[in-house]
Design a protein around this motif. Structure first.
Motif, PDB file in Angstrom:
ATOM      1  N   PHE A 173       0.849  -1.185   0.000  1.00 21.48           N
ATOM      2  CA  PHE A 173       0.000   0.000   0.000  1.00 21.48           C
ATOM      3  C   PHE A 173       0.884   1.233   0.000  1.00 21.48           C
ATOM      4  O   PHE A 173       2.045   1.189   0.388  1.00 21.48           O
ATOM      5  N   ILE A 174       0.338   2.355  -0.443  1.00 21.23           N
ATOM      6  CA  ILE A 174       1.075   3.613  -0.499  1.00 21.23           C
ATOM      7  C   ILE A 174       1.089   4.237   0.890  1.00 21.23           C
ATOM      8  O   ILE A 174       0.036   4.417   1.509  1.00 21.23           O
ATOM      9  N   ILE A 175       2.278   4.572   1.372  1.00 17.22           N
ATOM     10  CA  ILE A 175       2.401   5.327   2.617  1.00 17.22           C
ATOM     11  C   ILE A 175       2.407   6.820   2.294  1.00 17.22           C
ATOM     12  O   ILE A 175       1.669   7.600   2.887  1.00 17.22           O
ATOM     13  N   THR A 176       3.235   7.215   1.334  1.00 15.55           N
ATOM     14  CA  THR A 176       3.287   8.617   0.928  1.00 15.55           C
ATOM     15  C   THR A 176       3.898   8.723  -0.458  1.00 15.55           C
ATOM     16  O   THR A 176       4.609   7.816  -0.905  1.00 15.55           O
ATOM     17  N   VAL A 187      -2.988   7.640  -2.519  1.00 17.03           N
ATOM     18  CA  VAL A 187      -3.336   6.641  -1.510  1.00 17.03           C
ATOM     19  C   VAL A 187      -3.892   5.403  -2.198  1.00 17.03           C
ATOM     20  O   VAL A 187      -4.416   5.476  -3.304  1.00 17.03           O
ATOM     21  N   GLY A 188      -3.775   4.258  -1.521  1.00 18.49           N
ATOM     22  CA  GLY A 188      -4.407   3.054  -2.022  1.00 18.49           C
ATOM     23  C   GLY A 188      -3.564   1.816  -1.857  1.00 18.49           C
ATOM     24  O   GLY A 188      -2.495   1.837  -1.250  1.00 18.49           O
ATOM     25  N   THR A 189      -4.094   0.729  -2.412  1.00 23.44           N
ATOM     26  CA  THR A 189      -3.434  -0.567  -2.341  1.00 23.44           C
ATOM     27  C   THR A 189      -2.856  -0.910  -3.711  1.00 23.44           C
ATOM     28  O   THR A 189      -3.351  -0.462  -4.742  1.00 23.44           O
ATOM     29  N   LEU A 190      -1.794  -1.734  -3.682  1.00 25.34           N
ATOM     30  CA  LEU A 190      -1.057  -2.042  -4.908  1.00 25.34           C
ATOM     31  C   LEU A 190      -1.032  -3.528  -5.228  1.00 25.34           C
ATOM     32  O   LEU A 190      -0.065  -4.013  -5.796  1.00 25.34           O
ATOM     33  N   ASN A 191      -2.061  -4.250  -4.843  1.00 23.95           N
ATOM     34  CA  ASN A 191      -2.130  -5.655  -5.217  1.00 23.95           C
ATOM     35  C   ASN A 191      -2.242  -5.727  -6.742  1.00 23.95           C
ATOM     36  O   ASN A 191      -2.305  -4.696  -7.395  1.00 23.95           O
ATOM     37  N   PRO A 192      -2.287  -6.921  -7.351  1.00 23.09           N
ATOM     38  CA  PRO A 192      -2.276  -6.976  -8.817  1.00 23.09           C
ATOM     39  C   PRO A 192      -3.293  -6.063  -9.505  1.00 23.09           C
ATOM     40  O   PRO A 192      -3.013  -5.534 -10.568  1.00 23.09           O
ATOM     41  N   ASP A 193      -4.456  -5.876  -8.930  1.00 21.37           N
ATOM     42  CA  ASP A 193      -5.414  -4.898  -9.452  1.00 21.37           C
ATOM     43  C   ASP A 193      -5.361  -3.675  -8.550  1.00 21.37           C
ATOM     44  O   ASP A 193      -6.222  -3.494  -7.695  1.00 21.37           O
ATOM     45  N   ALA A 194      -4.350  -2.844  -8.747  1.00 21.38           N
ATOM     46  CA  ALA A 194      -4.134  -1.690  -7.875  1.00 21.38           C
ATOM     47  C   ALA A 194      -5.389  -0.825  -7.779  1.00 21.38           C
ATOM     48  O   ALA A 194      -6.137  -0.678  -8.747  1.00 21.38           O
ATOM     49  N   HIS A 195      -5.608  -0.272  -6.596  1.00 21.71           N
ATOM     50  CA  HIS A 195      -6.727   0.646  -6.362  1.00 21.71           C
ATOM     51  C   HIS A 195      -6.138   1.898  -5.736  1.00 21.71           C
ATOM     52  O   HIS A 195      -5.899   1.956  -4.533  1.00 21.71           O
ATOM     53  N   LEU A 196      -5.880   2.892  -6.576  1.00 23.25           N
ATOM     54  CA  LEU A 196      -5.246   4.129  -6.139  1.00 23.25           C
ATOM     55  C   LEU A 196      -6.139   5.327  -6.416  1.00 23.25           C
ATOM     56  O   LEU A 196      -6.809   5.383  -7.451  1.00 23.25           O
ATOM     57  N   HIS A 197      -6.096   6.283  -5.497  1.00 31.50           N
ATOM     58  CA  HIS A 197      -6.732   7.575  -5.694  1.00 31.50           C
ATOM     59  C   HIS A 197      -5.642   8.627  -5.588  1.00 31.50           C
ATOM     60  O   HIS A 197      -4.722   8.507  -4.771  1.00 31.50           O
ATOM     61  N   VAL A 198      -5.745   9.663  -6.413  1.00 29.94           N
ATOM     62  CA  VAL A 198      -4.744  10.719  -6.426  1.00 29.94           C
ATOM     63  C   VAL A 198      -5.436  12.078  -6.340  1.00 29.94           C
ATOM     64  O   VAL A 198      -6.559  12.243  -6.818  1.00 29.94           O
ATOM     65  N   CYS A 199      -4.741  13.013  -5.711  1.00 27.47           N
ATOM     66  CA  CYS A 199      -5.157  14.414  -5.716  1.00 27.47           C
ATOM     67  C   CYS A 199      -4.005  15.196  -6.341  1.00 27.47           C
ATOM     68  O   CYS A 199      -2.853  15.062  -5.907  1.00 27.47           O
ATOM     69  N   LEU A 200      -4.314  15.980  -7.359  1.00 22.76           N
ATOM     70  CA  LEU A 200      -3.317  16.746  -8.093  1.00 22.76           C
ATOM     71  C   LEU A 200      -3.636  18.225  -7.993  1.00 22.76           C
ATOM     72  O   LEU A 200      -4.810  18.611  -8.015  1.00 22.76           O
ATOM     73  N   ALA A 201      -2.595  19.066  -7.912  1.00 20.55           N
ATOM     74  CA  ALA A 201      -2.774  20.520  -7.862  1.00 20.55           C
ATOM     75  C   ALA A 201      -2.119  21.145  -9.087  1.00 20.55           C
ATOM     76  O   ALA A 201      -0.978  20.808  -9.433  1.00 20.55           O
ATOM     77  N   ASP A 202      -2.847  22.063  -9.727  1.00 21.71           N
ATOM     78  CA  ASP A 202      -2.286  22.755 -10.894  1.00 21.71           C
ATOM     79  C   ASP A 202      -1.464  23.955 -10.452  1.00 21.71           C
ATOM     80  O   ASP A 202      -1.252  24.180  -9.253  1.00 21.71           O
ATOM     81  N   GLY A 203      -0.999  24.743 -11.402  1.00 24.05           N
ATOM     82  CA  GLY A 203      -0.147  25.893 -11.121  1.00 24.05           C
ATOM     83  C   GLY A 203      -0.819  26.990 -10.327  1.00 24.05           C
ATOM     84  O   GLY A 203      -0.141  27.858  -9.771  1.00 24.05           O
TER      85      GLY A 203
END
Length: 144
Positions: A40-43, A79-95
């Motif tokens: 899983f993603i820590i950071t 954040v999320g888990t990285l098993n073979p079918d990874a389940h990740l969520h991301v938050c991105l910031a623009d300029g």
């Protein structure tokens, strides 16, 4: 179903990916090479120039709420888990500091860097099974 009981040990891995690499695929390759069973993603910090996200309003019967981003974005959360079918969520910031987030579908092309700390619950194993209630493959946690 309740998760397996008992203490779990933690192992920590750190990896950096560079310009032009695709983050999701790179993470999945790292997990496979390292033989991780419950990662899983820590950071994560870094930046991307492209991203493909599924938005929250998508459902199993209407999975097409997809957002394709192009530009310079800072990864402010992953954040999320990285098993073979990874389940990740991301938050991105623009300029301008405006943020957007969603379920990672892929296409996260790294701009300068992606510095990722990955944890592994060494006494567990993650897998995904189709959940008829949600229509999506959902996390199943098992003891090793």
């Amino acid at each position: 179903m309740s998760p397996p009981s008992g203490a779990s040990s933690l192992q920590v891995h750190a990896v950096r990916f560079g310009p032009g690499q695709e983050l999701l695929g790179s993470l999945q390759a790292f997990v496979e090479e390292a033989g991780l069973k419950a990662p899983f993603i820590i950071t994560c910090v870094g930046s991307v120039t492209k991203a493909t996200l599924r938005l929250a309003k998508a459902t199993a019967t209407n999975p097409n709420e997809i957002l394709h981003l192009s530009g310079h974005y800072e990864i402010v959360s992953l954040v999320g888990t990285l098993n073979p079918d990874a389940h990740l969520h991301v938050c991105l910031a623009d300029g301008e500091g405006q943020t957007v987030g969603g379920h990672v579908m892929g296409g996260l092309e790294i701009f300068t860097t992606a510095e990722v700390v990955i944890g592994e619950a060494t006494q567990l194993q993650f897998r995904r099974e189709m959940d008829e209630r949600t229509g999506f493959p959902e996390l199943e946690v098992q003891k090793r």
